[in-house]
Write an enzyme that holds these catalytic residues in place. Structure first.
Site, mmCIF file in Angstrom:
data_model
loop_
_atom_site.group_PDB
_atom_site.id
_atom_site.type_symbol
_atom_site.label_atom_id
_atom_site.label_comp_id
_atom_site.label_asym_id
_atom_site.label_seq_id
_atom_site.Cartn_x
_atom_site.Cartn_y
_atom_site.Cartn_z
ATOM 1 N N ARG A 196 -5.183 9.375 8.152
ATOM 2 C CA ARG A 196 -5.908 8.373 7.378
ATOM 3 C C ARG A 196 -5.773 8.733 5.904
ATOM 4 O O ARG A 196 -5.317 9.820 5.551
ATOM 5 C CB ARG A 196 -7.400 8.334 7.749
ATOM 6 C CG ARG A 196 -7.725 8.054 9.195
ATOM 7 C CD ARG A 196 -7.106 6.791 9.760
ATOM 8 N NE ARG A 196 -7.418 5.555 9.047
ATOM 9 C CZ ARG A 196 -8.148 4.555 9.506
ATOM 10 N NH1 ARG A 196 -8.697 4.655 10.706
ATOM 11 N NH2 ARG A 196 -8.318 3.442 8.815
ATOM 12 N N SER A 197 -6.209 7.815 5.032
ATOM 13 C CA SER A 197 -6.134 8.129 3.598
ATOM 14 C C SER A 197 -7.151 9.205 3.216
ATOM 15 O O SER A 197 -6.933 9.969 2.278
ATOM 16 C CB SER A 197 -6.341 6.865 2.767
ATOM 17 O OG SER A 197 -7.482 6.167 3.198
ATOM 18 N N ASP A 256 -0.913 -1.816 12.689
ATOM 19 C CA ASP A 256 -1.964 -0.835 12.391
ATOM 20 C C ASP A 256 -3.312 -1.546 12.518
ATOM 21 O O ASP A 256 -3.925 -1.533 13.584
ATOM 22 C CB ASP A 256 -1.734 -0.244 10.988
ATOM 23 C CG ASP A 256 -2.883 0.637 10.518
ATOM 24 O OD1 ASP A 256 -3.736 1.003 11.330
ATOM 25 O OD2 ASP A 256 -2.929 0.972 9.303
ATOM 26 N N ASP A 260 4.240 0.190 4.202
ATOM 27 C CA ASP A 260 3.004 -0.299 4.816
ATOM 28 C C ASP A 260 2.450 -1.358 3.870
ATOM 29 O O ASP A 260 1.941 -1.037 2.795
ATOM 30 C CB ASP A 260 1.988 0.832 5.029
ATOM 31 C CG ASP A 260 0.730 0.339 5.743
ATOM 32 O OD1 ASP A 260 0.665 -0.872 6.061
ATOM 33 O OD2 ASP A 260 -0.181 1.161 5.976
ATOM 34 N N GLN A 288 0.800 -1.234 0.000
ATOM 35 C CA GLN A 288 0.000 0.000 0.000
ATOM 36 C C GLN A 288 0.830 1.281 0.000
ATOM 37 O O GLN A 288 0.508 2.228 -0.710
ATOM 38 C CB GLN A 288 -0.922 -0.006 1.221
ATOM 39 C CG GLN A 288 -1.797 1.228 1.348
ATOM 40 C CD GLN A 288 -2.677 1.157 2.570
ATOM 41 O OE1 GLN A 288 -3.682 0.461 2.582
ATOM 42 N NE2 GLN A 288 -2.298 1.865 3.616
ATOM 43 N N LYS A 307 3.186 9.998 10.701
ATOM 44 C CA LYS A 307 2.921 9.496 9.344
ATOM 45 C C LYS A 307 1.697 10.236 8.805
ATOM 46 O O LYS A 307 0.631 10.193 9.422
ATOM 47 C CB LYS A 307 2.644 7.991 9.416
ATOM 48 C CG LYS A 307 2.308 7.336 8.090
ATOM 49 C CD LYS A 307 1.863 5.889 8.307
ATOM 50 C CE LYS A 307 1.410 5.252 7.005
ATOM 51 N NZ LYS A 307 0.677 3.991 7.213
ATOM 52 N N GLU A 344 -3.259 9.326 -1.329
ATOM 53 C CA GLU A 344 -2.552 10.174 -0.374
ATOM 54 C C GLU A 344 -1.528 11.056 -1.067
ATOM 55 O O GLU A 344 -0.698 11.681 -0.421
ATOM 56 C CB GLU A 344 -1.891 9.321 0.718
ATOM 57 C CG GLU A 344 -2.917 8.568 1.552
ATOM 58 C CD GLU A 344 -2.324 7.841 2.748
ATOM 59 O OE1 GLU A 344 -1.113 7.979 3.006
ATOM 60 O OE2 GLU A 344 -3.079 7.128 3.422
ATOM 61 N N LYS A 358 -4.013 6.036 15.478
ATOM 62 C CA LYS A 358 -4.981 6.819 14.706
ATOM 63 C C LYS A 358 -6.182 7.041 15.616
ATOM 64 O O LYS A 358 -6.878 6.070 15.954
ATOM 65 C CB LYS A 358 -5.438 6.034 13.472
ATOM 66 C CG LYS A 358 -4.350 5.758 12.431
ATOM 67 C CD LYS A 358 -4.845 4.666 11.478
ATOM 68 C CE LYS A 358 -4.041 4.609 10.187
ATOM 69 N NZ LYS A 358 -4.397 3.398 9.391
HETATM 70 P P1 PGA Z 1 -6.299 4.042 5.650
HETATM 71 O O1 PGA Z 1 -4.780 3.755 5.322
HETATM 72 O O2 PGA Z 1 -6.400 5.377 6.264
HETATM 73 O O3 PGA Z 1 -6.963 3.933 4.314
HETATM 74 O O4 PGA Z 1 -6.739 2.962 6.602
HETATM 75 C C1 PGA Z 1 -3.723 4.225 6.087
HETATM 76 C C2 PGA Z 1 -2.897 3.086 6.639
HETATM 77 O O5 PGA Z 1 -3.168 1.905 6.355
HETATM 78 O O6 PGA Z 1 -1.961 3.334 7.412
HETATM 79 ZN ZN ZN Z 2 -1.532 0.932 7.631
#
Ligand code: PGA
Ligand code: ZN
Length: 432
Positions: free
Chosen positions: A366-367, A312, A242, A163, A388, A205, A337
């Protein structure tokens, strides 16, 4: 008491993917105001707190009318009159009022926006920047940034299995310098992508859209981009991944669509371990699915002395899961998060649990994001050591990096850049 909550309102705004999101605004009797906007994930763990969305056809089902209505109809009445400086009291009230284990009734999007807005109001009432209010006179470090160069997985139509392909510059000495080095790498990577063929824009992102034949092609290209930027891979600049493996499978096996298809948990661990030996990798997030702790622990046992292994989706910012994962040797760092768990107090508890185990801690965006810069303050004020945010482009990301530059400047000559001190155990020492 002047820091008592006088009013709470919610409104619908729009996030960086053009989807509705919740903003909460809190006014105190003193006149202090706090505001915050809920972020939203795309590669979400099953154990996360749940956003309340309207469903149906409007806005792809992502509407937040019900979440906003709950702020006015229930949350405002429950916390008006409470002291904004009693964050734990307010957050407990929010959890009790919701009454579900995953905040599904009022919605984690409504609750997190209110929780963070209360925090902002309390800092405003104290006439302090949020990071300093949180630091509470303790010395804190400027966090080490982790910055995306290529975006893949669920954020780029699954063009790559992995990702996030990111960089970290622990030797930079300052946040400002770390961003300058990253900019060199980001632009060098763009030139290499252009030379490969048509450059097809950016992922969710803001990292370069990943036009790669294999996951290793992406790793090779990133390593070459670092070298082409005039910095040294594995010295000035390290790779951070990640894998977001939750999107690729579970204990029954993983699918690397770009490479050789189906891998067992053991083969997945072996693949990740091989990458970490072959490439200048300093950090790997979620190398296994959220409940495949065996595979993740195997990776940590093999390379955890020199590579940060971050949980995560595995941990979902949940203190109890951090404790259990530590017992099982699953990882050596926790991603934090706030919206994964739903309140500031619970997120801080997860961070505290990680730090108590000697783990690293990374406050993360977050994304789906917005101009809200709360996480820059949390990473600094909580002395997390790492931050991050996503890529080095697009304003919802740059707003956080830019806020960190202001914070670093405000700390002044006292500022200590976390650098290698951000990592657990021997990782910093081995790589320094
Ligand atoms: P997400 O991705 O905000 O789409 O969950 C961010 C991550 O996986 O760190
Ligand atoms: Zn992640």
């Amino acid at each position: 008491m002047t820091s008592r909550i006088a009013s709470v309102t919610g409104r619908q705004l729009w996030d960086s993917r053009g989807r509705p999101t919740v903003e909460a605004e809190v006014h105190l009797e003193s006149g202090a105001i706090g505001r915050s906007i809920a972020p939203a994930g795309a590669s979400r763990g099953a154990h996360e707190a749940i956003d309340l969305r309207d469903g149906g056809d409007v806005f792809g089902g992502f509407g937040v009318n019900r979440a906003v209505a709950g702020i006015g109809a229930e949350i405002a009445g429950a916390i008006t009159g409470m002291d904004a400086r009693d964050q734990a009291g307010v957050d407990n009230m929010l959890c009790d009022l919701d009454g579900t284990p995953n905040k599904a009734r009022l919605g984690a999007n409504a609750i997190v926006a209110v929780s963070m807005a209360v925090l902002h109001a309390a800092a405003a009432d104290a006439r302090e920047p949020l990071w300093r209010y949180l630091a509470d006179r303790k010395k804190v470090r400027v966090p080490l940034p982790e910055i995306q160069i290529f975006g893949g997985g669920a954020h780029a139509g699954r063009r790559t299995d992995v990702q996030d392909f990111m960089v970290m510059c622990p030797k930079a000495g300052s946040f400002r310098r770390a961003l300058e080095i990253t900019d060199d790498v980001y632009r060098a990577a763009g030139r290499l992508m252009e030379a490969k063929g048509p450059l097809s824009g950016v992922a969710d992102e803001g990292g370069w859209w990943p036009n790669f034949a294999s996951n290793e092609d992406a790793l090779d290209t990133l390593t070459r981009a670092i070298d082409a930027s005039g910095h040294r891979a594995g010295d000035d600049v390290f790779i951070s991944l990640d894998i977001a493996a939750n999107e690729l499978g579970d204990a029954d096996g993983y699918t690397l669509a770009l490479d050789d298809g189906r891998l067992s948990g053991e083969e997945m661990a072996a693949r990740i371990i091989a990458w970490s030996k072959r490439y200048p990798i300093l950090s790997i997030e979620d190398p296994a699915g959220q409940d495949d702790w065996t595979t993740m622990a195997a990776v940590t046992a093999a390379v955890g002395e020199c590579v940060q292994i971050i949980g995560d989706d595995v941990l979902v910012t949940n203190a109890a899961r951090v404790e259990r994962a530590a017992e099982a040797g699953v990882c050596n760092a926790a991603l934090i998060k706030v919206n994964q768990v739903g309140t500031v107090t619970e997120a801080k508890a997860a961070l505290n649990a990680a730090v108590a185990r000697g783990w690293g801690a990374i406050v993360s965006a977050r994304s789906g994001e917005s101009e809200d810069v709360t996480i820059a303050h949390l990473a600094t004020g909580w002395d997390a050591g790492q931050l991050k945010v996503g890529s080095f482009t697009r304003s919802e990301r740059m707003a956080k990096w830019n806020e960190m530059l202001r914070i670093e400047e405000a700390i002044g000559t006292d500022a200590e850049f976390a650098g290698f001190s951000a990592f657990a155990g021997s990782i910093g020492r081995v790589n320094a």
